[in-house]
Design an enzyme around this catalytic site. Structure first.
Site, PDB file in Angstrom:
ATOM      1  CG  ASP A 120      -2.157   0.967   1.026  1.00 36.46           C
ATOM      2  OD1 ASP A 120      -2.456   1.297   0.028  1.00 36.46           O
ATOM      3  OD2 ASP A 120      -2.559   1.288   2.258  1.00 36.46           O
ATOM      4  CD  GLU A 172      -8.953   6.535  -4.502  1.00 31.38           C
ATOM      5  OE1 GLU A 172      -9.887   6.700  -3.634  1.00 31.38           O
ATOM      6  OE2 GLU A 172      -7.934   5.575  -4.020  1.00 31.38           O
ATOM      7  CE  LYS A 191      -7.597   2.488  -3.676  1.00 32.57           C
ATOM      8  NZ  LYS A 191      -6.692   2.527  -2.693  1.00 32.57           N
ATOM      9  CB  THR A 248     -11.045   2.284  -2.001  1.00 34.13           C
ATOM     10  OG1 THR A 248     -10.372   2.534  -0.947  1.00 34.13           O
ATOM     11  CG2 THR A 248     -11.362   3.671  -2.625  1.00 34.13           C
ATOM     12  CG  PHE A 260     -10.662   1.350   4.725  1.00 30.19           C
ATOM     13  CD1 PHE A 260     -10.612   0.780   3.454  1.00 30.19           C
ATOM     14  CD2 PHE A 260     -10.272   2.547   4.853  1.00 30.19           C
ATOM     15  CE1 PHE A 260     -10.335   1.503   2.462  1.00 30.19           C
ATOM     16  CE2 PHE A 260      -9.480   3.218   3.945  1.00 30.19           C
ATOM     17  CZ  PHE A 260      -9.689   2.886   2.396  1.00 30.19           C
TER      18      PHE A 260
END
Length: 320
Positions: A16, A89, A125, A149, A171
């Site tokens: 990440d 993203e 994303k 996400t 998450f």
């Protein structure tokens, strides 16, 4: 064997980070980025030239296109280092606009293709809003794979499964943060660790539901605060982990604290689960009923937007 090597026996490890120079030492399969990670990277001396060169080459284009070209440039560098996929993203400001999200996603894919990258190596994303999930449904039908996400609730996961998205990123750490803050002085860290961590429980519930009903969407736990949360999800399809936590897992010998499989598809299939379906109205109501998810989703979109604006400001400085 260290804990990272042991974890890789059960789970696909994803890095990440936007800092592609860090990737090789951990040998992840995939990598994920977001506006905050790219902003962090371009402020480092070793990456500033990459941004300046991209801005100089395309300074006559709109800020949005220059942004996408920077994201793709980072993505291509990452893909030179890893064997698998990179997640890139879409602008968080489009989180409530299905059509604009689809358009932006298609441009990102076109830029990757122009750089010689196969579509299968890229996940686009977007936030798991209703509009984002609908955009993902359209994109998947067009052969563009997606990573949903800012996912904090079961209803978001259900809707993503229905949309047949490639992958979701539920998450962990931000859920943990919310419950810890709510509890205040009553929070018992040891009692709420490992399998009892509210973020861990959320991901396990989604994983078990998906495996029970043979939903093909991949589950990738994200946003970790400590290695205990990571190890409590060993067996999850994928886990995306920041470099500092990857380093901690590398430093810990497995013999001292063995990694055991915590999530198991066979056990999930044997459980009792009720099938859930959502349309827009029921999705919005279920999300509204979940105060943590509602707050964290909104907060996450605001944070990504703020970092996108900071990145745009740096781009404008570089163009001046």
């Amino acid at each position: 064997m260290n804990q990272l090597e042991a974890l890789k026996q059960f789970t696909t490890v994803v890095a990440d980070t936007g800092d592609f120079h860090q990737l090789a030492q951990f040998q992840p399969q995939d990598a994920t980025t977001n506006p905050s990670l790219i902003l962090k990277a371009v402020q480092k001396p070793e990456y500033a030239p990459l941004m300046r060169a991209t801005v100089a080459q395309f300074k006559d284009r709109g800020l949005d296109e220059i942004m996408d070209r920077i994201l793709v440039r980072f993505g291509c560098e990452i893909l030179d280092t890893i064997p698998g996929r990179v997640s890139t993203e879409v602008d968080a400001r489009l989180s409530f606009d299905t059509v604009a999200t689809v358009t932006r996603a298609e441009r990102l894919i076109e830029l990757y293709q122009a750089a010689g990258i196969h579509t299968e190596r890229v996940l686009i994303k977007m936030a798991a809003t209703w509009e984002g999930i609908e955009a993902a449904r359209i994109l998947e039908q067009r052969g563009i794979h997606t990573n949903l996400t800012l996912l904090f609730s079961f209803c978001q996961a259900v809707a993503c499964g229905q949309a047949k998205v490639q992958l979701i990123s539920p998450f962990v750490g931000r859920i943990y943060d919310w419950y810890k803050k709510q509890a205040g002085a009553q929070w018992d860290e040891s009692a709420m660790a490992g399998a009892n961590d509210p973020g861990v429980r959320s991901v396990k519930k989604i994983y078990d539901y998906y495996k029970h009903f043979d939903i093909s969407t991949e589950v990738m736990g994200a946003s970790f605060r400590n290695t205990g949360q990571i190890l409590a999800l060993a067996g999850c399809d994928l886990l995306t982990i920041a470099p500092d936590l990857l380093a901690q897992l590398c430093a810990q010998q497995n013999e001292m604290q063995p990694v055991a499989r915590a999530l198991d598809p066979g056990k999930a299939r044997a459980q009792l689960h009720e099938r859930v379906l959502h349309d827009q109205a029921s999705f919005r109501f279920a999300l509204n009923e979940d105060a943590m998810a509602t707050e964290k989703l909104a907060e996450g979109i605001r944070a990504f937007t703020a970092d996108t604006l900071k990145l745009e400001a740096l781009m404008q400085q570089a163009a001046a």
